[in-house]
Write a protein that holds these residues in place. Structure first.
Motif, PDB file in Angstrom:
ATOM      1  N   GLY A  86      74.806  18.381  79.180  1.00 36.58           N
ATOM      2  CA  GLY A  86      75.361  17.467  80.161  1.00 36.58           C
ATOM      3  C   GLY A  86      75.845  18.143  81.429  1.00 36.58           C
ATOM      4  N   GLY A  87      75.596  19.416  81.565  1.00 33.58           N
ATOM      5  CA  GLY A  87      75.981  20.149  82.762  1.00 33.58           C
ATOM      6  C   GLY A  87      77.428  20.572  82.819  1.00 33.58           C
ATOM      7  N   ASP A  88      78.292  20.073  81.875  1.00 35.44           N
ATOM      8  CA  ASP A  88      79.720  20.366  81.999  1.00 35.44           C
ATOM      9  C   ASP A  88      80.357  20.938  80.739  1.00 35.44           C
ATOM     10  N   HIS A  89      79.588  21.107  79.653  1.00 37.42           N
ATOM     11  CA  HIS A  89      80.188  21.672  78.447  1.00 37.42           C
ATOM     12  C   HIS A  89      79.155  22.452  77.642  1.00 37.42           C
ATOM     13  N   TYR A  90      79.701  23.251  76.742  1.00 36.55           N
ATOM     14  CA  TYR A  90      78.874  24.057  75.843  1.00 36.55           C
ATOM     15  C   TYR A  90      78.831  23.412  74.462  1.00 36.55           C
ATOM     16  N   ARG A  91      77.661  23.438  73.863  1.00 37.49           N
ATOM     17  CA  ARG A  91      77.471  22.919  72.509  1.00 37.49           C
ATOM     18  C   ARG A  91      77.062  24.059  71.584  1.00 37.49           C
ATOM     19  N   PHE A  92      77.811  24.207  70.492  1.00 31.06           N
ATOM     20  CA  PHE A  92      77.550  25.235  69.489  1.00 31.06           C
ATOM     21  C   PHE A  92      77.040  24.542  68.222  1.00 31.06           C
ATOM     22  N   ASN A  93      75.806  24.772  67.866  1.00 32.77           N
ATOM     23  CA  ASN A  93      75.184  24.134  66.714  1.00 32.77           C
ATOM     24  C   ASN A  93      75.127  25.072  65.511  1.00 32.77           C
ATOM     25  N   ILE A  94      75.257  24.495  64.320  1.00 32.33           N
ATOM     26  CA  ILE A  94      75.077  25.291  63.104  1.00 32.33           C
ATOM     27  C   ILE A  94      74.462  24.393  62.030  1.00 32.33           C
ATOM     28  N   TRP A  95      73.612  24.970  61.224  1.00 36.05           N
ATOM     29  CA  TRP A  95      72.955  24.257  60.137  1.00 36.05           C
ATOM     30  C   TRP A  95      73.428  24.826  58.800  1.00 36.05           C
ATOM     31  N   LYS A  96      73.440  23.991  57.768  1.00 39.44           N
ATOM     32  CA  LYS A  96      73.986  24.415  56.481  1.00 39.44           C
ATOM     33  C   LYS A  96      73.182  25.541  55.827  1.00 39.44           C
ATOM     34  N   ASP A  97      71.951  25.700  56.220  1.00 42.19           N
ATOM     35  CA  ASP A  97      71.154  26.779  55.629  1.00 42.19           C
ATOM     36  C   ASP A  97      71.151  28.051  56.471  1.00 42.19           C
ATOM     37  N   ASP A  98      71.917  28.090  57.555  1.00 42.74           N
ATOM     38  CA  ASP A  98      72.039  29.327  58.328  1.00 42.74           C
ATOM     39  C   ASP A  98      72.786  30.380  57.515  1.00 42.74           C
ATOM     40  N   ARG A  99      72.417  31.630  57.686  1.00 41.56           N
ATOM     41  CA  ARG A  99      73.121  32.741  57.067  1.00 41.56           C
ATOM     42  C   ARG A  99      73.227  33.885  58.066  1.00 41.56           C
ATOM     43  N   ASP A 100      74.417  34.504  58.116  1.00 39.89           N
ATOM     44  CA  ASP A 100      74.608  35.649  58.986  1.00 39.89           C
ATOM     45  C   ASP A 100      74.088  36.904  58.299  1.00 39.89           C
ATOM     46  N   THR A 101      73.857  37.925  59.062  1.00 40.24           N
ATOM     47  CA  THR A 101      73.362  39.186  58.503  1.00 40.24           C
ATOM     48  C   THR A 101      74.465  39.984  57.821  1.00 40.24           C
ATOM     49  N   THR A 102      75.747  39.615  58.011  1.00 36.86           N
ATOM     50  CA  THR A 102      76.851  40.273  57.313  1.00 36.86           C
ATOM     51  C   THR A 102      77.257  39.451  56.091  1.00 36.86           C
ATOM     52  N   GLY A 103      77.995  40.088  55.172  1.00 40.17           N
ATOM     53  CA  GLY A 103      78.559  39.364  54.040  1.00 40.17           C
ATOM     54  C   GLY A 103      77.632  39.115  52.873  1.00 40.17           C
ATOM     55  N   GLY A 104      76.434  39.650  52.915  1.00 37.75           N
ATOM     56  CA  GLY A 104      75.525  39.478  51.787  1.00 37.75           C
ATOM     57  C   GLY A 104      75.108  38.046  51.528  1.00 37.75           C
ATOM     58  N   GLY A 105      75.048  37.249  52.579  1.00 37.06           N
ATOM     59  CA  GLY A 105      74.586  35.869  52.436  1.00 37.06           C
ATOM     60  C   GLY A 105      75.677  34.861  52.142  1.00 37.06           C
ATOM     61  N   ASP A 106      76.956  35.273  52.285  1.00 32.53           N
ATOM     62  CA  ASP A 106      78.054  34.363  51.949  1.00 32.53           C
ATOM     63  C   ASP A 106      78.656  33.653  53.147  1.00 32.53           C
ATOM     64  N   ARG A 107      78.076  33.824  54.344  1.00 33.23           N
ATOM     65  CA  ARG A 107      78.685  33.252  55.546  1.00 33.23           C
ATOM     66  C   ARG A 107      77.634  32.913  56.593  1.00 33.23           C
ATOM     67  N   GLN A 108      78.087  32.154  57.594  1.00 33.31           N
ATOM     68  CA  GLN A 108      77.201  31.801  58.694  1.00 33.31           C
ATOM     69  C   GLN A 108      77.991  31.814  59.988  1.00 33.31           C
ATOM     70  N   ARG A 109      77.278  31.952  61.078  1.00 38.00           N
ATOM     71  CA  ARG A 109      77.941  32.187  62.354  1.00 38.00           C
ATOM     72  C   ARG A 109      77.126  31.641  63.512  1.00 38.00           C
ATOM     73  N   THR A 110      77.812  30.871  64.385  1.00 36.30           N
ATOM     74  CA  THR A 110      77.327  30.560  65.722  1.00 36.30           C
ATOM     75  C   THR A 110      78.500  30.759  66.651  1.00 36.30           C
ATOM     76  N   GLU A 111      78.551  31.884  67.359  1.00 39.73           N
ATOM     77  CA  GLU A 111      79.705  32.240  68.182  1.00 39.73           C
ATOM     78  C   GLU A 111      79.281  32.821  69.519  1.00 39.73           C
ATOM     79  N   SER A 112      80.164  32.631  70.495  1.00 42.02           N
ATOM     80  CA  SER A 112      80.087  33.386  71.737  1.00 42.02           C
ATOM     81  C   SER A 112      81.193  34.422  71.709  1.00 42.02           C
ATOM     82  N   LYS A 113      81.016  35.490  72.462  1.00 44.05           N
ATOM     83  CA  LYS A 113      82.033  36.533  72.473  1.00 44.05           C
ATOM     84  C   LYS A 113      82.324  36.960  73.900  1.00 44.05           C
ATOM     85  N   GLY A 114      83.630  37.142  74.179  1.00 42.94           N
ATOM     86  CA  GLY A 114      84.048  37.675  75.459  1.00 42.94           C
ATOM     87  C   GLY A 114      84.114  36.652  76.570  1.00 42.94           C
TER      88      GLY A 114
END
Length: 282
Positions: A86-114
């Motif tokens: 919409g030109g004025d906000h950020y949308r962070f999406n996540i799906w239930k089958d996402d997995r992060d590369t850390t934690g041995g498959g026990d977590r998921q992540r969609t983040e911005s940093k800094g």
């Protein structure tokens, strides 16, 4: 899910191109709880401070951040994880089958940093006091969980230290909570906590005041709505908060970072919206 995660008009190519080119709950707080009149808004305090970060999503895009952490294993290259909507906000999406590369498959992540303004990364260092504010929209599909769900955290990049400060979506039985926490302190105590339900499906305002250091200070305000007149849903403050720069700097992160070891009924396809980011240094 009933509502589409990503507008069809936003392609992954566009996102990658951008990378390249809220009833009020009962306040509960540990430490020093602010009392009396509602505190001045972050925006008014910024008038006496130096406003350093105020990205415009339409022009800055994902360059407002140092980077994006999502699908780091490249398991779903067709998905758009962080987009300008919409030109004025950020949308962070996540799906239930996402997995992060850390934690041995026990977590998921969609983040911005800094925080990046006009190409310069802003760094919060020992002895400095920063005020960070933003507006946030949490849908019904974003649940509090029995394990960790961080929607804000601070860390130190050089040693991957922390999290030091977090904003969590928690669950105790059928009650879901919004919890600001001194996460690196013993027991990860709450700075402030309130019922999550009244804060959903509307834009609310989050305000942090952080004094960086091994015995720092943290204050938190959540407003049930937007603008300086929005009612305070919860507020609290705490001293002796462990939040050192580790000879590096404290870096904030936004988005959804959660354990998938909570009840499967709480791990859904969902999203989180942010707008009107501001950061000032006293």
């Amino acid at each position: 899910m009933a509502e589409p995660l990503v507008p069809r008009s936003l392609s992954r190519r566009r996102v990658l191109g951008s990378m390249a080119a809220a009833a009020v709950g009962t306040p509960i707080a540990l430490g020093q709880l602010t009392s009396g009149a509602a505190p001045a808004s972050a925006a008014s305090r910024a008038a006496a401070a130096q406003l350093l970060w105020h990205p415009d999503p339409s022009s800055a895009g994902l360059k407002a951040f140092e980077g994006i952490e999502a699908d780091r294993g490249n398991a779903h290259p067709d998905r758009d994880y962080v987009v300008v909507e919409g030109g004025d906000h950020y949308r962070f999406n996540i799906w239930k089958d996402d997995r992060d590369t850390t934690g041995g498959g026990d977590r998921q992540r969609t983040e911005s940093k800094g925080m990046v303004q006009d190409g310069t990364a802003l760094k919060m260092r020992d002895g400095e006091t920063w005020t960070i504010s933003y507006e946030m929209f949490m849908p019904t599909s974003l649940h509090g969980t029995s394990k960790f769900t961080h929607i804000f955290q601070t860390k130190t990049p050089a040693d991957n230290g922390g999290p030091y400060i977090t904003l969590d979506l928690g669950r105790s039985g059928s009650t879901e909570t919004l919890r600001a926490r001194a996460y690196a302190n013993s027991g990860s105590p709450d700075i402030a906590s309130t019922n999550l339900s009244p804060l959903r499906n509307k834009w609310i305002t989050i305000e942090w005041t952080l004094t960086i250091g091994s015995k720092g200070k943290a204050a938190f305000v959540a407003r049930n709505g937007t603008g300086p007149g929005a009612p305070v849903a919860v507020q609290g403050s705490m001293s002796n908060v462990k939040m050192p720069d580790q000879d590096d700097y404290q870096r904030p992160k936004w988005g959804i970072y959660r354990s998938v070891e909570s009840a499967s009924s709480d791990i859904l396809d969902t999203y989180l919206l942010f707008r009107n980011f501001q950061a000032s240094k006293a």
